[in-house]
Design a protein around this motif. Structure first.
Motif, PDB file in Angstrom:
ATOM      1  N   GLY A  73       0.807  -1.219   0.000  1.00 50.50           N
ATOM      2  CA  GLY A  73       0.000   0.000   0.000  1.00 50.50           C
ATOM      3  C   GLY A  73       0.836   1.264   0.000  1.00 50.50           C
ATOM      4  O   GLY A  73       0.316   2.352   0.176  1.00 50.50           O
ATOM      5  N   ARG A  74       2.146   1.136  -0.176  1.00 51.29           N
ATOM      6  CA  ARG A  74       3.117   2.238  -0.254  1.00 51.29           C
ATOM      7  C   ARG A  74       3.257   3.006   1.057  1.00 51.29           C
ATOM      8  O   ARG A  74       3.608   4.166   1.062  1.00 51.29           O
ATOM      9  N   GLN A  75       2.986   2.350   2.193  1.00 53.28           N
ATOM     10  CA  GLN A  75       3.248   2.939   3.502  1.00 53.28           C
ATOM     11  C   GLN A  75       4.647   2.511   3.929  1.00 53.28           C
ATOM     12  O   GLN A  75       5.011   1.352   3.771  1.00 53.28           O
ATOM     13  N   ASN A  76       5.424   3.436   4.457  1.00 51.26           N
ATOM     14  CA  ASN A  76       6.790   3.163   4.890  1.00 51.26           C
ATOM     15  C   ASN A  76       6.862   3.088   6.405  1.00 51.26           C
ATOM     16  O   ASN A  76       6.169   3.829   7.109  1.00 51.26           O
ATOM     17  N   TYR A  77       7.728   2.204   6.893  1.00 53.01           N
ATOM     18  CA  TYR A  77       7.938   2.027   8.325  1.00 53.01           C
ATOM     19  C   TYR A  77       9.431   1.960   8.607  1.00 53.01           C
ATOM     20  O   TYR A  77      10.182   1.343   7.852  1.00 53.01           O
ATOM     21  N   LYS A  78       9.811   2.590   9.705  1.00 55.06           N
ATOM     22  CA  LYS A  78      11.190   2.514  10.180  1.00 55.06           C
ATOM     23  C   LYS A  78      11.207   1.508  11.322  1.00 55.06           C
ATOM     24  O   LYS A  78      10.474   1.648  12.297  1.00 55.06           O
ATOM     25  N   LEU A  79      12.028   0.475  11.189  1.00 57.35           N
ATOM     26  CA  LEU A  79      12.157  -0.540  12.215  1.00 57.35           C
ATOM     27  C   LEU A  79      13.483  -0.362  12.924  1.00 57.35           C
ATOM     28  O   LEU A  79      14.525  -0.261  12.275  1.00 57.35           O
ATOM     29  N   GLU A  80      13.441  -0.314  14.235  1.00 56.55           N
ATOM     30  CA  GLU A  80      14.660  -0.320  15.040  1.00 56.55           C
ATOM     31  C   GLU A  80      14.885  -1.767  15.460  1.00 56.55           C
ATOM     32  O   GLU A  80      13.948  -2.452  15.882  1.00 56.55           O
ATOM     33  N   VAL A 131       8.669   0.227  16.002  1.00 58.56           N
ATOM     34  CA  VAL A 131       8.072   0.379  14.677  1.00 58.56           C
ATOM     35  C   VAL A 131       7.498   1.778  14.603  1.00 58.56           C
ATOM     36  O   VAL A 131       6.749   2.197  15.485  1.00 58.56           O
ATOM     37  N   LYS A 132       7.862   2.506  13.558  1.00 57.74           N
ATOM     38  CA  LYS A 132       7.353   3.868  13.396  1.00 57.74           C
ATOM     39  C   LYS A 132       6.923   4.073  11.955  1.00 57.74           C
ATOM     40  O   LYS A 132       7.723   3.859  11.030  1.00 57.74           O
ATOM     41  N   ALA A 133       5.654   4.467  11.743  1.00 57.33           N
ATOM     42  CA  ALA A 133       5.174   4.810  10.406  1.00 57.33           C
ATOM     43  C   ALA A 133       5.824   6.123  10.000  1.00 57.33           C
ATOM     44  O   ALA A 133       5.865   7.067  10.793  1.00 57.33           O
ATOM     45  N   ILE A 134       6.370   6.163   8.776  1.00 58.54           N
ATOM     46  CA  ILE A 134       7.040   7.366   8.285  1.00 58.54           C
ATOM     47  C   ILE A 134       6.570   7.661   6.867  1.00 58.54           C
ATOM     48  O   ILE A 134       6.020   6.797   6.190  1.00 58.54           O
ATOM     49  N   THR A 135       6.792   8.884   6.419  1.00 61.92           N
ATOM     50  CA  THR A 135       6.436   9.267   5.051  1.00 61.92           C
ATOM     51  C   THR A 135       7.502   8.778   4.077  1.00 61.92           C
ATOM     52  O   THR A 135       8.613   8.421   4.481  1.00 61.92           O
ATOM     53  N   LYS A 136       7.181   8.807   2.809  1.00 61.23           N
ATOM     54  CA  LYS A 136       8.138   8.439   1.761  1.00 61.23           C
ATOM     55  C   LYS A 136       9.353   9.367   1.810  1.00 61.23           C
ATOM     56  O   LYS A 136      10.488   8.922   1.647  1.00 61.23           O
ATOM     57  N   GLU A 137       9.110  10.647   2.067  1.00 60.91           N
ATOM     58  CA  GLU A 137      10.204  11.615   2.140  1.00 60.91           C
ATOM     59  C   GLU A 137      11.131  11.300   3.313  1.00 60.91           C
ATOM     60  O   GLU A 137      12.353  11.398   3.183  1.00 60.91           O
ATOM     61  N   GLU A 138      10.560  10.940   4.459  1.00 60.84           N
ATOM     62  CA  GLU A 138      11.383  10.566   5.609  1.00 60.84           C
ATOM     63  C   GLU A 138      12.195   9.312   5.307  1.00 60.84           C
ATOM     64  O   GLU A 138      13.372   9.219   5.655  1.00 60.84           O
ATOM     65  N   ALA A 139      11.555   8.334   4.635  1.00 64.65           N
ATOM     66  CA  ALA A 139      12.260   7.101   4.265  1.00 64.65           C
ATOM     67  C   ALA A 139      13.427   7.420   3.334  1.00 64.65           C
ATOM     68  O   ALA A 139      14.531   6.912   3.513  1.00 64.65           O
TER      69      ALA A 139
END
Length: 158
Positions: A73-80, A131-139
């Motif tokens: 779905g084109r959602q980005n996540y940052k995983l630590e 887990v943090k939802a992030i924008t495409k720009e942040e990714a």
């Protein structure tokens, strides 16, 4: 970012979900239309803070403690990740194994990342601690990707 195909296997002993994600496969998944995304209920918006372990389209291990994943779905996540996941930057495939048969990964210790150690082929694992939802720009910024703009294209000579 590496591209993936997802295969789901359910382990009989622990009923945990494992998603194997080969990096070489191309995905033809399309993004969710904007009007559907904007019409989401508060519960649906809250759910986007989580992703399904079998819904990963791409992954990029930024370093041994950080990974960016993108869903179909084109959602980005940052995983630590816990500790230093040695060799994960060179992984061509990863697996996400959730706990207690759940599919959603929402926060720390909901799941772990599995990958083959380079050279030995042994299975290594790292716990997901955040887990943090992030924008495409942040990714893109985390991954060090320079956005394509007219100014950047002129500098590159394209």
């Amino acid at each position: 970012m590496k591209t993936l195909m997802t295969v789901v296997a359910v382990a009989a002993a622990g009923l945990t979900t494992l998603s194997l994600l080969p990096a070489q496969a191309q995905s033809a998944a399309s993004a969710q239309p904007d009007r559907e995304r904007d019409a989401a209920t508060p519960a649906q918006k809250e759910m986007r803070k989580c992703f399904r372990s079998d819904d990963i389209d791409r992954f990029n291990p930024v370093d041994s403690r950080t990974m960016i994943v993108e869903t179909y779905g084109r959602q980005n996540y940052k995983l630590e990740l816990s500790g230093a996941c040695m060799g994960i930057e060179d992984a061509f495939r990863i697996g996400i194994r959730t706990r207690a048969g759940a599919l959603n990964v929402c926060g720390g210790f909901d799941a772990e990342v599995l990958y083959s150690e380079p050279g030995s082929g042994r299975l290594a694992r790292c716990h997901i601690t955040d887990v943090k939802a992030i924008t495409k720009e942040e990714a893109d910024r985390i991954e060090g990707v320079t956005p394509k703009t007219a100014e950047n294209r002129d500098r590159e000579g394209t």
